[in-house]
Design an enzyme around this catalytic site. Structure first.
Site, short mmCIF file in Angstrom:
data_model
loop_
_atom_site.label_atom_id
_atom_site.label_comp_id
_atom_site.label_asym_id
_atom_site.label_seq_id
_atom_site.Cartn_x
_atom_site.Cartn_y
_atom_site.Cartn_z
NE ARG A 10 -0.67 0.63 4.96
CZ ARG A 10 -0.92 1.85 5.34
NH1 ARG A 10 -1.05 2.98 4.92
NH2 ARG A 10 -0.17 2.07 6.51
CG ASN A 20 5.77 -0.58 0.42
OD1 ASN A 20 6.29 -1.19 0.96
ND2 ASN A 20 4.37 -0.46 0.67
NE ARG A 70 -3.88 -3.20 -0.11
CZ ARG A 70 -2.74 -3.34 0.69
NH1 ARG A 70 -2.86 -2.98 1.94
NH2 ARG A 70 -1.66 -4.09 0.15
CB SER A 79 -6.58 -3.07 7.04
OG SER A 79 -7.53 -2.30 6.70
NE ARG A 162 22.73 -19.99 40.86
CZ ARG A 162 23.68 -19.34 41.07
NH1 ARG A 162 24.78 -19.45 40.32
NH2 ARG A 162 23.85 -18.51 42.08
#
Length: 230
Positions: A10, A20, A70, A79, A162
């Site tokens: 997106r 992106n 989209r 979303s 330990r």
């Protein structure tokens, strides 16, 4: 069985503007995920789910398809990835395409390769699993973690104080590269991690979260080192 690679990209990244499609070692970072999916030969279709025309144009330039955009409802910060995948499958069904298996590949995953995707698809099919997730082992045992309480350092899990590191159970986390799952499992659980999910381990040196510009620079250094001489 039919399969589709869905790259979720997106627009509107806030911490790294145009994250992106920002140039990474010579080309848009999105291109690496597209090229890996295409090179794998494991998918009947390689598509990008985006709300950005600019991202869609670059996706097509590198060989992916963008058959629909989209929705606004699945382009916000709340979303989930599962929401996006369900929308993609639903939109495909509207145009007469049906896929049994889908791979979700993140757009900022330059360490993903065609070989990994092909091998992961084969592993899932042979195992009979409903889903597969790429994971990486924690570099330091979380069981030995510190917490700060009342300005004092103490062990979060005193029972392991330990214990030798080599004796502790190995713990893994999602490495943010890819998921593979059957459509029926997605619809049943509305999640990428379902009861019958198997791991696909990625070496630590091939994993890098990219959320800040510092992360970005580290990822470029790692990528350059890994691909020296190519």
């Amino acid at each position: 069985m039919s399969s589709v690679a869905i790259i979720t990209a997106r627009g509107g990244s806030k911490r790294i503007p145009k994250k992106n499609i920002k140039e990474f070692c010579g080309k848009p970072i999105l291109a690496y995920s597209i090229e890996a999916a295409l090179k794998s030969g494991a998918f009947d279709e390689v598509m990008v789910s985006t709300d950005s025309q600019e991202i869609a144009d670059i996706a097509r330039e590198y060989g992916a398809v963008v058959p629909f955009m989209r929705s606004e409802a699945n382009s916000n910060d709340v979303s989930t990835t599962a929401d996006v995948l369900e929308e993609v499958i639903s939109e495909y069904e509207k145009i007469g395409k049906d896929f049994d298996t889908l791979a979700c590949i993140y757009p900022t995953a330059p360490f993903v390769t065609g070989e990994k995707l092909s091998d992961a698809m084969k592993k899932m099919q042979e195992s009979g699993a409903d889903a597969l997730v790429s994971v990486v082992k924690f570099g330091f045992p979380p069981q030995r973690a510190f917490v700060i309480r009342n300005e004092k350092v103490c062990y979060q899990y005193p029972e392991y104080e330990r214990a030798r590191s080599q004796d502790l159970e190995k713990i893994y986390h999602d490495c943010g590269q890819f998921y593979i799952l059957k459509k029926k499992a997605l619809y049943q659980y509305h999640s990428l991690i379902v009861p019958n999910t198997i791991p696909y381990e990625i070496p630590e040196e091939e994993v890098q979260d990219i959320d800040t510009m510092s992360d970005w620079k580290i990822a470029e250094v790692k990528y350059t080192v890994l691909h020296q001489g190519e």
